[in-house]
Enzyme design. Sequence first.
Site, PDB file in Angstrom:
ATOM      1  CG  HIS A 192      -1.979   1.015   1.234  1.00  0.00           C
ATOM      2  ND1 HIS A 192      -1.781   2.275   1.745  1.00  0.00           N
ATOM      3  CD2 HIS A 192      -3.251   0.986   0.781  1.00  0.00           C
ATOM      4  CE1 HIS A 192      -2.897   2.981   1.636  1.00  0.00           C
ATOM      5  NE2 HIS A 192      -3.798   2.209   1.047  1.00  0.00           N
ATOM      6  CG  PHE A 193      -0.708   2.782  -2.871  1.00  0.00           C
ATOM      7  CD1 PHE A 193      -1.797   2.062  -3.342  1.00  0.00           C
ATOM      8  CD2 PHE A 193      -0.932   3.842  -2.014  1.00  0.00           C
ATOM      9  CE1 PHE A 193      -3.081   2.428  -2.984  1.00  0.00           C
ATOM     10  CE2 PHE A 193      -2.210   4.205  -1.648  1.00  0.00           C
ATOM     11  CZ  PHE A 193      -3.288   3.501  -2.131  1.00  0.00           C
TER      12      PHE A 193
END
Length: 176
Positions: free
Chosen positions: A71-72
């Site tokens: 993420h991410f």
Amino acid sequence: MRERQNSYEYEDLLACGRGELFGPGNAQLPLPPMLMFDRIVEITETGGEFGKGVIRAELDVKPDLWFFGCHFKGDPVMPGCLGLDALWQMVGFFLGWTGGSGRGRALGLGDLKFSGQVLPHVMRVQYHIDMKRIMRSRLVLGVADGWLSTDGEIIYRATDLKVGLFQQDAAAQAGK
């Protein structure tokens, strides 16, 4: 059930996640990786903004925390929902710590504002909860305001965080 303390180390939090801290069928913290703090540095039944109790916890941020890898990719940030969940976890812990029985479930919140991010270079996340109300009837309900800071700067504020403690059958219904 263990003797009540005013602070808890990581091993104590894991014991809570296994159901050993407040007794079988009572408030539990999630186990890693969903446990979102490393220690509770203060918990009291008095004090705080509303005079109903305070709980403060900390998370040591390390670049290899599980959520940074997904993420991410190339833009790592702790999901905001995990910080919010930490605040709910703390309210549920407070209810169990004060003798409430049942299984904890997050029930909502009033308002939530983000003004920053938890990034891999942050050293420490601090969480703070001010209890507003505790209702004890067929269900135990806690209502609190809270915030999250990174290295001393508040970046999340939440109002009216609600957590209920339900008996086992009611907990299953609350999760539907």
